[in-house]
Design a protein around this motif. Structure first.
Motif, PDB file in Angstrom:
ATOM      1  N   ALA A  40       0.848  -1.199   0.000  1.00  0.00           N
ATOM      2  CA  ALA A  40       0.000   0.000   0.000  1.00  0.00           C
ATOM      3  C   ALA A  40       0.882   1.246   0.000  1.00  0.00           C
ATOM      4  O   ALA A  40       1.043   1.933   1.017  1.00  0.00           O
ATOM      5  N   LEU A  41       1.458   1.555  -1.152  1.00  0.00           N
ATOM      6  CA  LEU A  41       2.403   2.672  -1.230  1.00  0.00           C
ATOM      7  C   LEU A  41       1.719   4.024  -1.069  1.00  0.00           C
ATOM      8  O   LEU A  41       2.396   5.038  -0.841  1.00  0.00           O
ATOM      9  N   GLY A  42       0.410   4.056  -1.172  1.00  0.00           N
ATOM     10  CA  GLY A  42      -0.297   5.312  -0.952  1.00  0.00           C
ATOM     11  C   GLY A  42      -0.232   5.780   0.490  1.00  0.00           C
ATOM     12  O   GLY A  42      -0.632   6.913   0.794  1.00  0.00           O
ATOM     13  N   SER A  43       0.295   4.927   1.371  1.00  0.00           N
ATOM     14  CA  SER A  43       0.366   5.266   2.791  1.00  0.00           C
ATOM     15  C   SER A  43       1.744   5.753   3.224  1.00  0.00           C
ATOM     16  O   SER A  43       2.021   5.840   4.419  1.00  0.00           O
ATOM     17  N   VAL A  44       2.619   6.059   2.277  1.00  0.00           N
ATOM     18  CA  VAL A  44       3.963   6.486   2.656  1.00  0.00           C
ATOM     19  C   VAL A  44       3.904   7.764   3.492  1.00  0.00           C
ATOM     20  O   VAL A  44       3.043   8.624   3.295  1.00  0.00           O
ATOM     21  N   GLU A  45       4.843   7.871   4.424  1.00  0.00           N
ATOM     22  CA  GLU A  45       4.888   9.019   5.326  1.00  0.00           C
ATOM     23  C   GLU A  45       6.076   9.938   5.054  1.00  0.00           C
ATOM     24  O   GLU A  45       6.212  10.972   5.710  1.00  0.00           O
ATOM     25  N   GLN A  84       1.999 -11.698  -4.577  1.00  0.00           N
ATOM     26  CA  GLN A  84       1.136 -12.563  -5.372  1.00  0.00           C
ATOM     27  C   GLN A  84      -0.341 -12.312  -5.092  1.00  0.00           C
ATOM     28  O   GLN A  84      -1.162 -12.240  -6.016  1.00  0.00           O
ATOM     29  N   GLN A  85      -0.689 -12.170  -3.818  1.00  0.00           N
ATOM     30  CA  GLN A  85      -2.104 -11.975  -3.467  1.00  0.00           C
ATOM     31  C   GLN A  85      -2.617 -10.633  -3.977  1.00  0.00           C
ATOM     32  O   GLN A  85      -3.772 -10.521  -4.423  1.00  0.00           O
ATOM     33  N   VAL A  86      -1.779  -9.612  -3.934  1.00  0.00           N
ATOM     34  CA  VAL A  86      -2.169  -8.308  -4.469  1.00  0.00           C
ATOM     35  C   VAL A  86      -2.325  -8.387  -5.984  1.00  0.00           C
ATOM     36  O   VAL A  86      -3.251  -7.809  -6.564  1.00  0.00           O
ATOM     37  N   SER A  87      -1.425  -9.113  -6.620  1.00  0.00           N
ATOM     38  CA  SER A  87      -1.526  -9.285  -8.078  1.00  0.00           C
ATOM     39  C   SER A  87      -2.820  -9.993  -8.446  1.00  0.00           C
ATOM     40  O   SER A  87      -3.461  -9.656  -9.458  1.00  0.00           O
TER      41      SER A  87
END
Length: 412
Positions: free
Chosen positions: A143-148, A377-380
């Motif tokens: 979840a790269l949208g959560s970078v701080e 894999q699960q995200v893909s």
């Protein structure tokens, strides 16, 4: 020349396409042959030697798909894939060097300004700089949208400097990279910025003893108020994740997919060779039905992954933005093939597969990492299913062509 052929793993090597620069295939073959004898030592020592990085830098293989005007060789996707498979079949860390350099270069080529491309791309292609891709954080993996990580402009909004603060984890070649493509937030929006490694406030924490990719000089990074020129911001705020990092990840998935094809084929080769010559109680190991089943499944998985990777290469040849779905599926299948193929190879090899110098054993550890990086894999699976539902849902609602048998050139 590229490893393997369309007839599947373990088959004789084939000549590279006539339109491609044959010398790069030769160089890749030489690097792979050298890695065959030394990769286990690199893995045990926990680092690809600087001398090898310099050798690769001088080889012309770094960011070789860049246009010639930026110092690349203009390699077509299929040629890039075959070269990556050849090297990945011997050493995932060496393949990782090509991957991360290509990821940063691809992002700059598509989204950088002309000045950024002219400044950075020739140095990446020529190996003057080693690049690192700094996106993952403690609380932001898939979840790269959560970078701080914060990218800020001190004082006035038109200030010509930016300040970068944050922590990044698991950066491939982060211990030795000269420049990082860093994902953060700027003015509340995702942004990407190039950060020189020698700037004040950049700290590296080398990682040792991890499960796989032990020679890839992985490091955790800290950016403590690091000042960089504003001109090193890549694309406007808001495009940092969806465009800049998205392009880098797409390129990474493609080369990881081909690297996994090489791993899977290498494991089939090692297991089949061992089963053909090893005798137990006077009976060839390969005469056992269960051993043959392991070999057959691994070979089919590897061959299927190769065909999906070739399909992705064909789709990507149409230009930027093409082949995203095909690449996602190829990476998913190839990572699975490498994981299952290496597991089978270690099983067939027995104690030899567990030895410190076992290529299959090293691939077994590295393959698990391949199932995680550039999209687990699960995200893909979620992304692939989402594309399927969107495509066939639109067809069922009459907003797309009628659902039916898919044409060969189409993909989910």
């Amino acid at each position: 020349m590229p490893r393997g052929s369309e007839s599947g793993p373990g088959a004789a090597t084939t000549d590279p396409p006539a339109a491609e620069p044959v010398d790069l295939f030769r160089v890749a073959a030489e690097l792979a042959a050298d890695a065959h004898d030394r990769a286990s030592r690199w893995d045990q020592d926990g680092g690809l030697p600087d001398s090898v990085r310099r050798e690769v830098a001088a080889s012309g293989l770094l960011a070789a798909d860049l246009p010639e005007r930026y110092g690349g060789a203009g390699l077509a996707p299929l040629a890039l894939g075959e070269i990556t498979a050849r090297i990945g079949g011997e050493c995932s860390a060496l393949r990782g060097l090509l991957t991360v350099q290509g990821m940063v270069a691809a992002a700059l080529l598509r989204w950088g300004t002309e000045a950024q491309r002219a400044d950075w791309l020739p140095r990446l292609a020529g190996g003057e700089l080693t690049a690192g891709f700094a996106a993952t954080e403690q609380g932001a993996g898939s979840a790269l949208g959560s970078v701080e990580t914060r990218i800020e402009a001190p004082g006035r909004s038109d200030h010509q400097e930016l300040v970068v603060s944050g922590h990044k984890r698991w950066v491939t070649f982060g211990a030795v990279a000269d420049v990082f493509l860093v994902l953060g937030t700027f003015e509340g929006k995702p942004a990407a910025v190039l950060v020189d490694a020698d700037r004040a406030g950049v700290e590296r924490e080398p990682v040792h003893g991890q499960l796989g990719m032990r020679a890839a000089r992985i490091a955790h990074l800290s950016f403590d108020g690091v000042r960089v020129p504003r001109r090193q911001l890549v694309a406007p705020p808001g495009l940092g994740l969806s465009h800049v990092v998205g392009t880098a990840l797409d390129h990474g998935r493609f080369t990881v997919a081909w690297g996994c094809v090489g791993m899977a084929e290498a494991c089939v080769e090692d297991a089949a060779t061992h089963a053909a010559v090893r005798r137990q109680g006077g009976i060839p190991l390969g005469d056992h039905q269960l051993v043959r089943s392991l070999l057959a499944r691994a070979a089919v998985d590897a061959a299927g992954a190769r065909q999906l990777a070739r399909g992705a290469a064909k789709a990507r040849a149409a230009g930027p933005g093409h082949g995203v779905s095909e690449t996602l599926m190829a990476k998913y299948a190839a990572a699975s093939a490498a994981a299952e193929g290496s597991r089978a190879a270690v099983q067939v090899l027995g104690s030899a597969g567990c030895a410190p110098d076992s290529r299959a054993g090293r691939h077994f550890r590295d393959a698990k990492v391949m199932e995680i990086i550039e999209g687990a894999q699960q995200v893909s699976e979620l992304h692939i299913a989402e594309r399927l539902l969107r495509r066939f849902g639109a067809a069922a609602r009459g907003t797309d062509r009628t659902a039916g048998p898919r044409r060969p050139e189409e993909s989910p």
